[in-house]
Design an enzyme around this catalytic site. Structure first.
Site, mmCIF file in Angstrom:
data_model
loop_
_atom_site.group_PDB
_atom_site.id
_atom_site.type_symbol
_atom_site.label_atom_id
_atom_site.label_comp_id
_atom_site.label_asym_id
_atom_site.label_seq_id
_atom_site.Cartn_x
_atom_site.Cartn_y
_atom_site.Cartn_z
ATOM 1 N N SER A 74 0.902 -1.290 0.034
ATOM 2 C CA SER A 74 0.002 0.152 0.051
ATOM 3 C C SER A 74 0.625 1.325 -0.071
ATOM 4 O O SER A 74 0.331 2.409 -0.009
ATOM 5 C CB SER A 74 -1.008 -0.040 1.189
ATOM 6 O OG SER A 74 -2.044 -0.933 1.079
ATOM 7 N N LYS A 77 -0.287 3.879 -2.574
ATOM 8 C CA LYS A 77 -1.148 4.933 -2.413
ATOM 9 C C LYS A 77 -0.535 6.250 -2.331
ATOM 10 O O LYS A 77 -1.254 7.215 -2.419
ATOM 11 C CB LYS A 77 -2.104 4.351 -1.344
ATOM 12 C CG LYS A 77 -3.120 3.187 -1.513
ATOM 13 C CD LYS A 77 -3.891 3.226 -0.308
ATOM 14 C CE LYS A 77 -4.782 1.758 -0.536
ATOM 15 N NZ LYS A 77 -4.080 0.594 0.020
ATOM 16 N N SER A 133 -6.099 3.293 4.729
ATOM 17 C CA SER A 133 -5.423 2.655 3.482
ATOM 18 C C SER A 133 -6.482 2.032 2.781
ATOM 19 O O SER A 133 -6.514 0.805 2.326
ATOM 20 C CB SER A 133 -4.509 1.539 4.027
ATOM 21 O OG SER A 133 -3.362 1.366 3.032
ATOM 22 N N LYS A 241 3.407 6.576 4.523
ATOM 23 C CA LYS A 241 2.409 5.442 4.188
ATOM 24 C C LYS A 241 2.817 4.100 4.745
ATOM 25 O O LYS A 241 4.056 3.685 4.534
ATOM 26 C CB LYS A 241 2.011 5.517 2.611
ATOM 27 C CG LYS A 241 0.960 4.749 2.327
ATOM 28 C CD LYS A 241 -0.221 5.051 2.737
ATOM 29 C CE LYS A 241 -1.350 4.129 2.490
ATOM 30 N NZ LYS A 241 -1.261 3.141 3.597
#
Length: 293
Positions: A74, A77, A133, A241
């Site tokens: 993730s 993202k 997320s 992140k």
């Protein structure tokens, strides 16, 4: 909010544009034993790859297997948010569709628990994208600003090339495993992106937010999102992140402001979730001390 099981040198300042991508290497298994950095006084890093740089000067402070192509989960993202804000305004409105929710459910991804029919601004969706997320938020944004998910992924890869991220290939907007092969990147490439991301005020604000809630309106129901990044709360920490899939292990793009320096870094292929945050904190403190010496 419900969270489903997750599948979860570069010289900045003059980022060279190089074209061409080769086939990705097989995903590496997260390291079981620590590997010490070239710098003898640096913190021990257990993960497969790591990179730390000074965002202001572009100076490389730490590098371990920084050019190994690995799945990033993730952390993907971060690019999704960056590409969206290249064209969309934070006040633009996106309507959530059943396919956005279904995509996250079918993929087993973490979600922002979005409801079909709700209308949310881009700015608010970024919180749903970055804090819990949300794969549903990623799908909604990609679908809207591709237009279409395929078009959006093409924009992500074009942006990577513009930034000189030549060992990066995105296959979706969320980092979930995909039939036909996962995407890949490197700790170095993602650090290059992190430098750019922290220069976008809204990304910096969202990534550094620990908790965000929305009251119900005529446009949408109420939402409450908590950040998965346990580095927040550490003095000077910005974000950025988190990520996890079985193939990628635990991943983290992070940034911090310490002693007048903004440092960014990336950890990939960590086998222990909590250790990536401890390692990032140690690298930030160590790097700031080196830069201030």
């Amino acid at each position: 909010m419900r969270i489903r099981k997750a599948h979860l040198t570069a010289a900045a300042g003059a980022l060279a544009l190089v074209t061409g991508l080769t086939a990705p290497a097989a995903a590496a298994t997260p390291a079981a034993a620590p590997v010490h950095a070239v710098q003898q006084d640096a913190p021990t890093v257990y993960g497969s790859a790591a990179y730390l740089m000074d965002a202001s000067s572009g100076k490389i402070l730490f590098s371990k297997n920084a050019d190994d192509r690995l799945p990033i989960a993730s952390v993907t993202k971060m690019m999704t948010a960056y590409v969206v804000l290249k064209t969309a305004k934070p006040t633009d409105v996106v309507q959530i569709k059943r396919e956005d929710v279904q995509y996250a459910e079918d993929g087993g991804g973490t979600t922002a628990d979005l409801r079909p029919g709700d209308r949310l601004t881009v700015g608010e969706l970024l919180y749903g994208l970055m804090l819990p997320s949300g794969a549903d938020a990623a799908h909604a944004l990609a679908r809207t600003y591709g237009p279409g998910v395929g078009g959006f992924v093409a924009k992500m890869n074009a942006t990577a090339r513009e930034l000189g991220m030549n060992d990066t290939e995105y296959v979706n907007a969320d980092g979930l495993p995909k039939r036909g092969g996962d995407g890949y990147s490197t700790a170095r490439d993602q650090s290059v992106l992190a430098v750019k991301a922290v220069q976008v005020p809204l990304i910096k604000e969202v990534a550094g937010t620990r908790y965000h809630s929305l009251d119900a309106t005529s446009e949408h129901r109420s939402y409450s999102w908590r950040n998965t990044n346990k580095l927040l709360g550490t003095p000077g920490a910005i974000g950025l992140k988190t990520g996890f899939t079985r193939a990628a292990g635990f991943t983290l793009a992070f940034a911090g402001e310490k002693r007048g320096h903004t440092l960014v870094g990336v950890l990939l292929g960590e086998s222990v979730s909590s250790r990536r945050f401890d390692t990032a904190e140690a690298l930030l403190s160590w790097g700031a001390a080196r830069e201030s010496a």
